[in-house]
Design a protein around this motif. Sequence first.
Motif, PDB file in Angstrom:
ATOM      1  N   ALA A 217      35.935   7.782  -6.501  1.00  0.00           N
ATOM      2  CA  ALA A 217      36.562   7.192  -5.322  1.00  0.00           C
ATOM      3  C   ALA A 217      35.928   5.838  -5.044  1.00  0.00           C
ATOM      4  N   GLY A 218      36.762   4.840  -4.797  1.00  0.00           N
ATOM      5  CA  GLY A 218      36.281   3.501  -4.515  1.00  0.00           C
ATOM      6  C   GLY A 218      36.048   2.642  -5.732  1.00  0.00           C
ATOM      7  N   GLN A 219      36.260   3.191  -6.926  1.00  0.00           N
ATOM      8  CA  GLN A 219      36.048   2.415  -8.155  1.00  0.00           C
ATOM      9  C   GLN A 219      37.135   1.356  -8.317  1.00  0.00           C
ATOM     10  N   HIS A 220      36.750   0.186  -8.810  1.00  0.00           N
ATOM     11  CA  HIS A 220      37.703  -0.876  -9.135  1.00  0.00           C
ATOM     12  C   HIS A 220      38.512  -0.416 -10.354  1.00  0.00           C
ATOM     13  N   ILE A 221      39.806  -0.196 -10.175  1.00  0.00           N
ATOM     14  CA  ILE A 221      40.626   0.387 -11.242  1.00  0.00           C
ATOM     15  C   ILE A 221      41.652  -0.583 -11.818  1.00  0.00           C
ATOM     16  N   ALA A 222      41.971  -1.653 -11.091  1.00  0.00           N
ATOM     17  CA  ALA A 222      43.038  -2.547 -11.555  1.00  0.00           C
ATOM     18  C   ALA A 222      43.031  -3.810 -10.710  1.00  0.00           C
ATOM     19  N   ASP A 223      43.860  -4.774 -11.126  1.00  0.00           N
ATOM     20  CA  ASP A 223      44.102  -5.994 -10.365  1.00  0.00           C
ATOM     21  C   ASP A 223      45.612  -6.231 -10.307  1.00  0.00           C
ATOM     22  N   LEU A 224      46.068  -6.851  -9.250  1.00  0.00           N
ATOM     23  CA  LEU A 224      47.489  -7.141  -9.148  1.00  0.00           C
ATOM     24  C   LEU A 224      47.899  -8.146 -10.222  1.00  0.00           C
ATOM     25  N   GLY A 225      49.023  -7.877 -10.854  1.00  0.00           N
ATOM     26  CA  GLY A 225      49.499  -8.725 -11.937  1.00  0.00           C
ATOM     27  C   GLY A 225      50.293  -9.916 -11.434  1.00  0.00           C
ATOM     28  N   ASP A 226      50.357 -10.924 -12.273  1.00  0.00           N
ATOM     29  CA  ASP A 226      51.137 -12.122 -11.986  1.00  0.00           C
ATOM     30  C   ASP A 226      52.413 -12.085 -12.820  1.00  0.00           C
ATOM     31  N   TRP A 227      53.331 -13.012 -12.548  1.00  0.00           N
ATOM     32  CA  TRP A 227      54.500 -13.155 -13.399  1.00  0.00           C
ATOM     33  C   TRP A 227      54.023 -13.574 -14.790  1.00  0.00           C
ATOM     34  N   PRO A 228      54.597 -13.082 -15.882  1.00  0.00           N
ATOM     35  CA  PRO A 228      55.554 -11.973 -15.966  1.00  0.00           C
ATOM     36  C   PRO A 228      54.892 -10.660 -16.362  1.00  0.00           C
ATOM     37  N   GLU A 229      53.549 -10.605 -16.362  1.00  0.00           N
ATOM     38  CA  GLU A 229      52.861  -9.403 -16.871  1.00  0.00           C
ATOM     39  C   GLU A 229      53.117  -8.177 -16.016  1.00  0.00           C
ATOM     40  N   ASN A 230      53.607  -8.370 -14.786  1.00  0.00           N
ATOM     41  CA  ASN A 230      53.814  -7.235 -13.888  1.00  0.00           C
ATOM     42  C   ASN A 230      55.263  -6.750 -13.873  1.00  0.00           C
ATOM     43  N   GLY A 231      56.074  -7.188 -14.823  1.00  0.00           N
ATOM     44  CA  GLY A 231      57.471  -6.775 -14.882  1.00  0.00           C
ATOM     45  C   GLY A 231      58.437  -7.823 -14.367  1.00  0.00           C
ATOM     46  N   GLY A 232      57.899  -8.947 -13.891  1.00  0.00           N
ATOM     47  CA  GLY A 232      58.771 -10.017 -13.414  1.00  0.00           C
ATOM     48  C   GLY A 232      58.996  -9.998 -11.921  1.00  0.00           C
ATOM     49  N   TRP A 233      57.942  -9.676 -11.169  1.00  0.00           N
ATOM     50  CA  TRP A 233      58.016  -9.591  -9.716  1.00  0.00           C
ATOM     51  C   TRP A 233      56.953 -10.493  -9.084  1.00  0.00           C
ATOM     52  N   ALA A 234      57.139 -10.812  -7.800  1.00  0.00           N
ATOM     53  CA  ALA A 234      56.063 -11.417  -7.038  1.00  0.00           C
ATOM     54  C   ALA A 234      54.865 -10.464  -7.064  1.00  0.00           C
ATOM     55  N   PRO A 235      53.637 -10.973  -7.090  1.00  0.00           N
ATOM     56  CA  PRO A 235      52.461 -10.097  -7.198  1.00  0.00           C
ATOM     57  C   PRO A 235      52.428  -9.053  -6.079  1.00  0.00           C
ATOM     58  N   HIS A 236      52.364  -7.803  -6.493  1.00  0.00           N
ATOM     59  CA  HIS A 236      52.265  -6.706  -5.528  1.00  0.00           C
ATOM     60  C   HIS A 236      51.913  -5.429  -6.273  1.00  0.00           C
ATOM     61  N   LEU A 237      51.523  -4.431  -5.511  1.00  0.00           N
ATOM     62  CA  LEU A 237      51.280  -3.090  -6.030  1.00  0.00           C
ATOM     63  C   LEU A 237      52.395  -2.161  -5.580  1.00  0.00           C
ATOM     64  N   HIS A 238      53.015  -1.464  -6.520  1.00  0.00           N
ATOM     65  CA  HIS A 238      53.877  -0.326  -6.190  1.00  0.00           C
ATOM     66  C   HIS A 238      52.982   0.903  -6.230  1.00  0.00           C
ATOM     67  N   PHE A 239      52.772   1.518  -5.060  1.00  0.00           N
ATOM     68  CA  PHE A 239      51.873   2.669  -4.944  1.00  0.00           C
ATOM     69  C   PHE A 239      52.689   3.900  -4.585  1.00  0.00           C
ATOM     70  N   GLN A 240      52.480   4.978  -5.335  1.00  0.00           N
ATOM     71  CA  GLN A 240      53.324   6.165  -5.197  1.00  0.00           C
ATOM     72  C   GLN A 240      52.494   7.418  -5.397  1.00  0.00           C
ATOM     73  N   ILE A 241      52.779   8.440  -4.613  1.00  0.00           N
ATOM     74  CA  ILE A 241      52.188   9.772  -4.782  1.00  0.00           C
ATOM     75  C   ILE A 241      53.166  10.634  -5.571  1.00  0.00           C
TER      76      ILE A 241
END
Length: 285
Positions: A217-241
Amino acid sequence: MIPDQPDLYAALRQSGVAPQDLPQLLASAAPQVAQRLAPIDKGLLAAILRAGAGGPAIPQAAEIIAYLRRTPPTPLFHPDPASARLLALPTTGQHPDMPAFSDPAFDPWFAACHVDYGIGLYGENRTVYATPQFADTASPERRTIHLGIDVFAPAGTPVFAPYAGRVHVLAYNADPLDYGHTLILEHRAGDVPFFTLYGHLGGSLPRLLSSGATVRAGQHIADLGDWPENGGWAPHLHFQIITDMLEQTGGNFFGVGHASLWDIWQDISPDPNLILHLPDSAIPR
């Protein structure tokens, strides 16, 4: 026997067939019905049958939700979005001048808002998904209901694990407007597994984690991606349970669901605000 009607999901829900009898139902279906159901995730079909029989679509969902309600998470970002400057970003016209999330003009527009995070809504019906990419053979209905919460912030913003767990999937979903770099973590609610999905990540992901690795818990696991490495979106996280991975074994789990099956999708992917704890002002209903 399931009738060959346009919406086979509705026919399944109304069939009265027990979920354990799904293999027999598929084997005895008329050829055209069997052909249409063949590519559909069988875990989803079983969930529909459970709901049609009056039970929970995902039997373990209530236990997982109860665990999340009583177990404080570590914040996904620093500063914690729960106490930061937020702007809700509905896509239904509340910000008439807001460019689409897939339009590069969104970045300067969002920067001019002078907030820490923008919030894309769970359960929102998004017309951007009303395309053949989000259709299937069981129904003419598109999957348009958003199953995650989007957190917009600058590219490179670090993401931290909310709970201890392990890496279930690392993937790169390369299709336009897909997840891009994607992570799924497995956690435990007592003896019951559940999962959290992180989409639109940066290329640092494979350097930070490896498949099967333990995560604290609390570990650095990722960074928000930039265009186009994130699928072609404005930088953001899609977070889902995710309470049940259904029959999905890769990193491209459903990020949107059918409006007509919303009660079922809520069991499969309950509200991510169970973990994010955003104020009501950031998640208008």
